[in-house]
Design a protein around this motif. Structure first.
Motif, PDB file in Angstrom:
ATOM      1  N   UNK A 113    -162.718 -19.549 -57.138  1.00 43.58           N
ATOM      2  CA  UNK A 113    -161.258 -19.451 -57.290  1.00 43.58           C
ATOM      3  C   UNK A 113    -160.546 -20.101 -56.108  1.00 43.58           C
ATOM      4  N   UNK A 114    -161.007 -19.811 -54.908  1.00 43.54           N
ATOM      5  CA  UNK A 114    -160.356 -20.347 -53.715  1.00 43.54           C
ATOM      6  C   UNK A 114    -160.533 -21.858 -53.605  1.00 43.54           C
ATOM      7  N   UNK A 115    -161.729 -22.328 -53.901  1.00 38.08           N
ATOM      8  CA  UNK A 115    -161.981 -23.764 -53.816  1.00 38.08           C
ATOM      9  C   UNK A 115    -161.129 -24.528 -54.823  1.00 38.08           C
ATOM     10  N   UNK A 116    -161.022 -23.994 -56.042  1.00 35.09           N
ATOM     11  CA  UNK A 116    -160.227 -24.659 -57.071  1.00 35.09           C
ATOM     12  C   UNK A 116    -158.751 -24.662 -56.700  1.00 35.09           C
ATOM     13  N   UNK A 117    -158.265 -23.531 -56.202  1.00 29.84           N
ATOM     14  CA  UNK A 117    -156.855 -23.441 -55.828  1.00 29.84           C
ATOM     15  C   UNK A 117    -156.540 -24.368 -54.661  1.00 29.84           C
ATOM     16  N   UNK A 118    -157.452 -24.443 -53.677  1.00 28.57           N
ATOM     17  CA  UNK A 118    -157.226 -25.318 -52.526  1.00 28.57           C
ATOM     18  C   UNK A 118    -157.163 -26.781 -52.954  1.00 28.57           C
ATOM     19  N   UNK A 119    -157.993 -27.156 -53.927  1.00 30.08           N
ATOM     20  CA  UNK A 119    -157.962 -28.532 -54.432  1.00 30.08           C
ATOM     21  C   UNK A 119    -156.667 -28.806 -55.192  1.00 30.08           C
ATOM     22  N   UNK A 120    -156.244 -27.838 -55.990  1.00 27.23           N
ATOM     23  CA  UNK A 120    -155.044 -28.039 -56.814  1.00 27.23           C
ATOM     24  C   UNK A 120    -153.786 -28.085 -55.954  1.00 27.23           C
ATOM     25  N   UNK A 121    -153.677 -27.130 -54.999  1.00 29.47           N
ATOM     26  CA  UNK A 121    -152.499 -27.068 -54.131  1.00 29.47           C
ATOM     27  C   UNK A 121    -152.809 -27.737 -52.788  1.00 29.47           C
ATOM     28  N   UNK A 122    -153.319 -28.950 -52.834  1.00 29.26           N
ATOM     29  CA  UNK A 122    -153.731 -29.629 -51.602  1.00 29.26           C
ATOM     30  C   UNK A 122    -152.542 -29.802 -50.675  1.00 29.26           C
ATOM     31  N   UNK A 123    -152.722 -29.344 -49.450  1.00 24.11           N
ATOM     32  CA  UNK A 123    -151.652 -29.385 -48.452  1.00 24.11           C
ATOM     33  C   UNK A 123    -151.724 -30.679 -47.658  1.00 24.11           C
ATOM     34  N   UNK A 124    -150.586 -31.321 -47.486  1.00 26.30           N
ATOM     35  CA  UNK A 124    -150.499 -32.527 -46.669  1.00 26.30           C
ATOM     36  C   UNK A 124    -149.996 -32.138 -45.283  1.00 26.30           C
ATOM     37  N   UNK A 125    -150.832 -32.310 -44.249  1.00 30.66           N
ATOM     38  CA  UNK A 125    -150.436 -31.890 -42.886  1.00 30.66           C
ATOM     39  C   UNK A 125    -149.170 -32.598 -42.427  1.00 30.66           C
ATOM     40  N   UNK A 126    -148.373 -31.853 -41.660  1.00 33.60           N
ATOM     41  CA  UNK A 126    -147.174 -32.427 -41.056  1.00 33.60           C
ATOM     42  C   UNK A 126    -146.993 -31.798 -39.686  1.00 33.60           C
ATOM     43  N   UNK A 127    -146.019 -32.270 -38.965  1.00 29.16           N
ATOM     44  CA  UNK A 127    -145.796 -31.750 -37.622  1.00 29.16           C
ATOM     45  C   UNK A 127    -145.149 -30.384 -37.601  1.00 29.16           C
ATOM     46  N   UNK A 128    -144.555 -29.978 -38.710  1.00 29.30           N
ATOM     47  CA  UNK A 128    -143.854 -28.700 -38.769  1.00 29.30           C
ATOM     48  C   UNK A 128    -144.735 -27.632 -39.401  1.00 29.30           C
ATOM     49  N   UNK A 129    -144.545 -26.406 -38.958  1.00 27.21           N
ATOM     50  CA  UNK A 129    -145.235 -25.269 -39.569  1.00 27.21           C
ATOM     51  C   UNK A 129    -144.473 -24.885 -40.829  1.00 27.21           C
ATOM     52  N   UNK A 130    -145.163 -24.909 -41.972  1.00 29.04           N
ATOM     53  CA  UNK A 130    -144.519 -24.639 -43.251  1.00 29.04           C
ATOM     54  C   UNK A 130    -145.231 -23.501 -43.975  1.00 29.04           C
ATOM     55  N   UNK A 131    -144.514 -22.912 -44.926  1.00 36.65           N
ATOM     56  CA  UNK A 131    -145.071 -21.828 -45.735  1.00 36.65           C
ATOM     57  C   UNK A 131    -146.014 -22.410 -46.779  1.00 36.65           C
ATOM     58  N   UNK A 132    -147.234 -21.881 -46.828  1.00 35.06           N
ATOM     59  CA  UNK A 132    -148.236 -22.345 -47.773  1.00 35.06           C
ATOM     60  C   UNK A 132    -148.326 -21.430 -48.993  1.00 35.06           C
ATOM     61  N   UNK A 133    -148.305 -20.110 -48.739  1.00 35.60           N
ATOM     62  CA  UNK A 133    -148.605 -19.170 -49.817  1.00 35.60           C
ATOM     63  C   UNK A 133    -148.037 -17.796 -49.499  1.00 35.60           C
ATOM     64  N   UNK A 134    -147.699 -17.037 -50.552  1.00 36.53           N
ATOM     65  CA  UNK A 134    -147.267 -15.656 -50.409  1.00 36.53           C
ATOM     66  C   UNK A 134    -148.096 -14.768 -51.334  1.00 36.53           C
ATOM     67  N   UNK A 135    -148.485 -13.602 -50.825  1.00 43.52           N
ATOM     68  CA  UNK A 135    -149.208 -12.619 -51.633  1.00 43.52           C
ATOM     69  C   UNK A 135    -148.474 -11.291 -51.566  1.00 43.52           C
ATOM     70  N   UNK A 136    -148.368 -10.569 -52.675  1.00 46.49           N
ATOM     71  CA  UNK A 136    -147.827  -9.208 -52.591  1.00 46.49           C
ATOM     72  C   UNK A 136    -148.859  -8.277 -51.970  1.00 46.49           C
ATOM     73  N   UNK A 137    -148.395  -7.240 -51.292  1.00 45.57           N
ATOM     74  CA  UNK A 137    -149.311  -6.225 -50.780  1.00 45.57           C
ATOM     75  C   UNK A 137    -149.598  -5.234 -51.903  1.00 45.57           C
ATOM     76  N   UNK A 138    -150.873  -5.063 -52.225  1.00 53.69           N
ATOM     77  CA  UNK A 138    -151.279  -4.197 -53.336  1.00 53.69           C
ATOM     78  C   UNK A 138    -151.921  -2.901 -52.854  1.00 53.69           C
TER      79      UNK A 138
END
Length: 231
Positions: A113-138
């Motif tokens: 699951x993690x490998x597939x999601x990382x490939x699909x939502x591939x992040x392009x590095x930049x100089x700024x710190x950006x939000x990648x993902x949010x999870x609800x606390x369960x």
């Protein structure tokens, strides 16, 4: 006699740079919630004959490709495999409460699951710190928030977790005065980053948080010891 020096120039190794590169390889790049009730199993020095279970919040994919279980622990969302302290907790393995099986490697379906999601939502590095993902606390996690040692503490429910492009993870708390709808959900304007507003934050499971709010004497004594040892 001494050993003759090599005519080649010596290679200087920047140990700090090596350490930083190794640490960067351990940063998280993707999260997946744990929704099947799997647990972390750990031991305490105060009770070496017992095993304790704590529900996993999520699984994380690191930059180096390793999959790790994650739990709200002390001051951060923590990689289970980094818990080596006999006093505060030593990681033993993962557990499936339904089968009572204990295992030391993440389940294959979470790795896929993690490998597939990382490939699909591939992040392009930049100089700024950006939000990648949010999870609800369960898990009903609560945060003990303190701004000064002489100021009152506040116990607040954690509504979610944010993963940033630098690998850092922060909890989301709510300013109830700004809440316009219930229940509070990810994306609501009343939510804020715990680290942006509070000097110190300690995370507790729901049942421990309720004992603290009820001012259970034994729990408050244990809490004071935890806070003192972390300062």
């Amino acid at each position: 006699m001494g050993v003759p020096l090599s005519p080649r120039s010596a290679q200087v190794i920047d140990l700090e740079s090596v350490r930083q590169r190794q640490q960067a390889r351990k940063t998280l790049v993707r999260l997946a919630p744990e929704l099947d009730g799997l647990e972390m199993v750990y031991q305490l020095a105060s009770d070496p004959d017992s095993y304790y279970g704590m529900p996993l919040l999520a699984w994380g994919l690191r930059e180096d490709g390793h999959i790790v279980g994650l739990v709200p622990w002390m001051e951060q969302l923590t990689d289970c495999q980094t818990l080596h302290s006999h006093e505060n907790g030593r990681f033993i393995g993962y557990r499936d409460p339904e089968t009572e099986e204990i295992f030391d490697t993440p389940p294959d379906h979470k790795a896929d699951e993690l490998a597939s999601a990382a490939d699909y939502f591939e992040y392009e590095p930049s100089g700024d710190v950006t939000l990648i993902q949010q999870l609800p606390d369960t898990l009903g996690t609560h945060a003990l928030c303190m701004n000064r040692s002489d100021a009152p503490w506040h116990m607040k429910p954690v509504y979610g977790w944010r993963l940033y492009s630098d690998g850092s993870v922060d909890a989301l708390l709510a300013d109830e005065d700004k809440a316009t709808m219930t229940p509070i959900l990810l994306g609501d304007d009343c939510l804020y980053s715990a680290k942006s507003m509070h000097q110190s934050v300690y995370f507790f499971q729901r049942h421990i948080a309720n004992r603290i709010m009820e001012e259970d004497p034994a729990t408050l004594d244990a809490l004071s010891m935890v806070v003192l040892t972390q300062q």
